[in-house]
Design an enzyme around this catalytic site. Structure first.
Site, PDB file in Angstrom:
ATOM      1  N   LYS A  27       0.860  -1.185   0.000  1.00 32.82           N
ATOM      2  CA  LYS A  27       0.000   0.000   0.000  1.00 32.82           C
ATOM      3  C   LYS A  27       0.898   1.237   0.000  1.00 32.82           C
ATOM      4  O   LYS A  27       1.944   1.244   0.650  1.00 32.82           O
ATOM      5  CB  LYS A  27      -0.837  -0.075   1.279  1.00 32.82           C
ATOM      6  CG  LYS A  27      -1.954   0.931   1.448  1.00 32.82           C
ATOM      7  CD  LYS A  27      -2.655   0.653   2.793  1.00 32.82           C
ATOM      8  CE  LYS A  27      -3.944   1.409   2.972  1.00 32.82           C
ATOM      9  NZ  LYS A  27      -4.663   1.011   4.211  1.00 32.82           N
ATOM     10  N   SER A  56      -9.664   0.305   3.179  1.00 30.37           N
ATOM     11  CA  SER A  56      -8.937   1.245   2.366  1.00 30.37           C
ATOM     12  C   SER A  56      -7.807   0.642   1.531  1.00 30.37           C
ATOM     13  O   SER A  56      -7.382   1.256   0.558  1.00 30.37           O
ATOM     14  CB  SER A  56      -8.360   2.330   3.279  1.00 30.37           C
ATOM     15  OG  SER A  56      -7.375   1.795   4.142  1.00 30.37           O
ATOM     16  N   SER A  80      -9.236  -2.200   7.333  1.00 27.47           N
ATOM     17  CA  SER A  80      -8.781  -1.960   5.953  1.00 27.47           C
ATOM     18  C   SER A  80      -7.986  -3.074   5.281  1.00 27.47           C
ATOM     19  O   SER A  80      -7.718  -2.997   4.093  1.00 27.47           O
ATOM     20  CB  SER A  80      -7.972  -0.676   5.884  1.00 27.47           C
ATOM     21  OG  SER A  80      -8.857   0.413   5.910  1.00 27.47           O
TER      22      SER A  80
HETATM   23  N1  GLN Z   1     -13.018   1.973   6.917  1.00 23.27           N
HETATM   24  C1  GLN Z   1     -12.412   2.361   8.161  1.00 23.27           C
HETATM   25  C2  GLN Z   1     -12.264   3.856   8.196  1.00 23.27           C
HETATM   26  O1  GLN Z   1     -12.632   4.464   7.274  1.00 23.27           O
HETATM   27  C3  GLN Z   1     -11.123   1.628   8.378  1.00 23.27           C
HETATM   28  C4  GLN Z   1      -9.932   2.279   7.806  1.00 23.27           C
HETATM   29  C5  GLN Z   1      -8.653   1.541   8.037  1.00 23.27           C
HETATM   30  O2  GLN Z   1      -8.624   0.455   8.605  1.00 23.27           O
HETATM   31  N2  GLN Z   1      -7.560   2.145   7.589  1.00 23.27           N
HETATM   32  O3  GLN Z   1     -11.773   4.409   9.136  1.00 23.27           O
END
Ligand code: GLN
Length: 474
Positions: free
Chosen positions: A85, A160, A184
């Site tokens: 990532k 994400s 994520s």
């Molecule tokens: N979808 C969650 C958020 O928007 C998790 C994000 C993550 O784990 N980086 O915060």
């Protein structure tokens, strides 16, 4: 065509065996994966940077292998292509955190977990698209456009860590690093039918990774099978002097026989909003585990229902304070010689809408007069949730639950409705609030053929036992 072909890939140690015996040339392998990366990227937008110079490293490795270099031949990830990532710093590479604010940033050093993979001979071939700094659940907040699902271009692969999951599913590399602050890694793993691990907080070093919310952030990763997950986790973990929250991993508890294992099913994870298809698949999966001999026990974790509220107070709070460094002086774009103008214009112009939204929520929750009502209260509830989870692990060995209430949804379906988007995280955030390990594993498919994941959680530092359990039940 609005989908990609999904190629078969062998387990990592099988591939490494072939490389060691000279049956596969690293150069050919890396060339094949780079070509695939470049071609799928045009269709699904999963990479921000593709590292075509990886071919140089491949040539060098082939030479050392041909010479029979003992040290090189001992490496556990010899010649294995992987991706990360774009939140991971890798020295000399463009590292954008998937935000336009950082589009010119070249990382001055390499993050610990990436370095550990490189030290074992893995070859980095690309930096993946995601939501900026991980803020999102679908990849749609990226400053570089959304990533598309390899099985259906009209859908999100989940976020994400969207590009990591999508590229791995499409056949690029053998593993991909993501980050999991509230789901994520697990969410895209479940949308893409992959294995995705969120390790125990403090097991893998956060050094060299763009911070989202420091007390929740966990470096996790995607792989295609549980054998690879367990190999990779053993390589990445351990004490890092550069991250004070890490610790040395010592001995683990011996694995129990399946008949001595109790798996908890908490009704709070089968709540309103859970799609019937996901519910049925996960229940069938649980039945399968029961048939294999494990005990299934219904339990209750009433504080789970506060998870999302606690998460969306504490995480934006930490996000807002962690953004202080992006002031156009230390990090971020310089747009003016005047400090105030620079600070305001740089952030206003280059931060994506969701980044600004989270800074505003966090600043509000932390502000004088409101911090007792929001931030401090959420901290107290966090402690309650933790205690409840630690108690339950005296009764059961593991917990099993759906990863997400829904399967991969259409791009655009929730992007104008932040609350609907936040609800997708309902089943994943609690593991981060508590700090326990959780892994998403494939559990079925919906009626349109999109994957459904189940998550298995365990007590702190119980990863090996979770892997052992999965090997026995799948
Ligand atoms: N979808 C969650 C958020 O928007 C998790 C994000 C993550 O784990 N980086 O915060």
């Amino acid at each position: 065509m609005n989908s990609l072909n999904i190629p078969e890939r062998e387990q990592i140690d099988t591939l490494v065996g072939k490389i060691k015996r000279g049956e596969v040339k690293v150069y050919d392998l890396i060339k094949q994966h780079l070509d695939l990366a470049n071609s799928i990227n045009l269709k699904i937008n999963c990479f921000i940077t593709i590292l075509d110079n990886a071919l140089e490293n491949a040539k060098e490795l082939d030479k050392l292998i041909a010479e029979g270099n003992k040290e090189v031949l001992d490496k556990k990830l010899l010649g294995v292509p992987f991706t990360v990532k774009d939140l991971y710093l890798v020295k000399g590479t463009k590292t954008t955190f998937s935000s336009r604010l950082m589009e010119d940033f070249i990382a001055p050093y390499t993050s610990t977990v990436v370095q550990k993979c490189l030290d074992e001979g893995a070859i980095l071939i690309g930096k993946c698209n995601s939501d900026p700094w991980g803020f999102g659940g679908s990849g749609e907040n990226s400053g570089y456009g959304a990533t598309k699902h390899p099985l259906d271009f009209s859908k999100t692969p989940g976020g994400s860590s969207s590009g990591s999951a999508a590229s791995l599913l499409a056949g690029v590399g053998y593993f991909s690093l993501g980050t999991d602050t509230g789901g994520s890694v697990r969410l895209p793993a479940s949308f893409c039918g992959l294995y995705g691990l969120k390790p125990t907080y403090g097991r893998n070093s956060r050094y060299g990774i763009g911070a989202m919310a420091s007390s929740f952030d966990t470096p996790g990763f995607f792989a295609r099978n549980i054998g690879d997950i367990s190999l990779l986790q053993s390589i990445m973990q351990g004490k890092d002097p550069k991250d004070a929250t890490t610790r040395e991993i010592t001995s683990t508890k011996p694995a129990k026989n399946l008949s001595e294992i109790t798996i908890g099913v908490a009704k709070e994870y089968f709540s309103e909003g859970l799609s019937n298809e996901v519910k049925n698949s996960v229940n069938q999966f649980i039945e399968k585990i029961r048939e294999k001999g494990a005990k299934i026990k219904e339990v209750s974790l009433p504080t789970t229902k506060f998870g999302l509220a606690v998460y969306y107070v504490l995480v934006p709070s930490e996000i807002s304070s962690n953004r202080a460094r992006y002031d156009g002086v230390r990090y971020g774009k310089k747009v003016s010689d005047n400090y105030d103008e620079n600070l305001i214009n740089s952030r206003s112009h280059y931060m994506e809408a969701e980044v600004k939204r989270r800074i505003m929520i966090g600043t509000y929750a932390l502000s004088a007069g409101y911090s007792d009502q929001f931030y401090k209260k959420a901290c107290k509830v966090r402690t309650k949730i933790k205690n409840e989870y630690f108690e339950i692990f005296k009764e059961v060995d593991f917990l099993i639950a759906p990863v997400s209430p829904v399967t991969a949804f259409k791009l655009g379906e929730k992007s104008n409705d932040p609350l609907a988007m936040y609800l997708v995280d309902i089943y994943t955030v609690t593991a981060n609030i508590v700090g326990i390990p959780s892994i998403s594993i494939p559990a079925g498919k919906d009626s349109s053929g999109m994957p459904i994941g189940a998550q298995i959680m365990g007590n702190m530092f119980m990863e090996e036992n979770i892997f052992e359990l999965i090997k026995r039940i799948t």
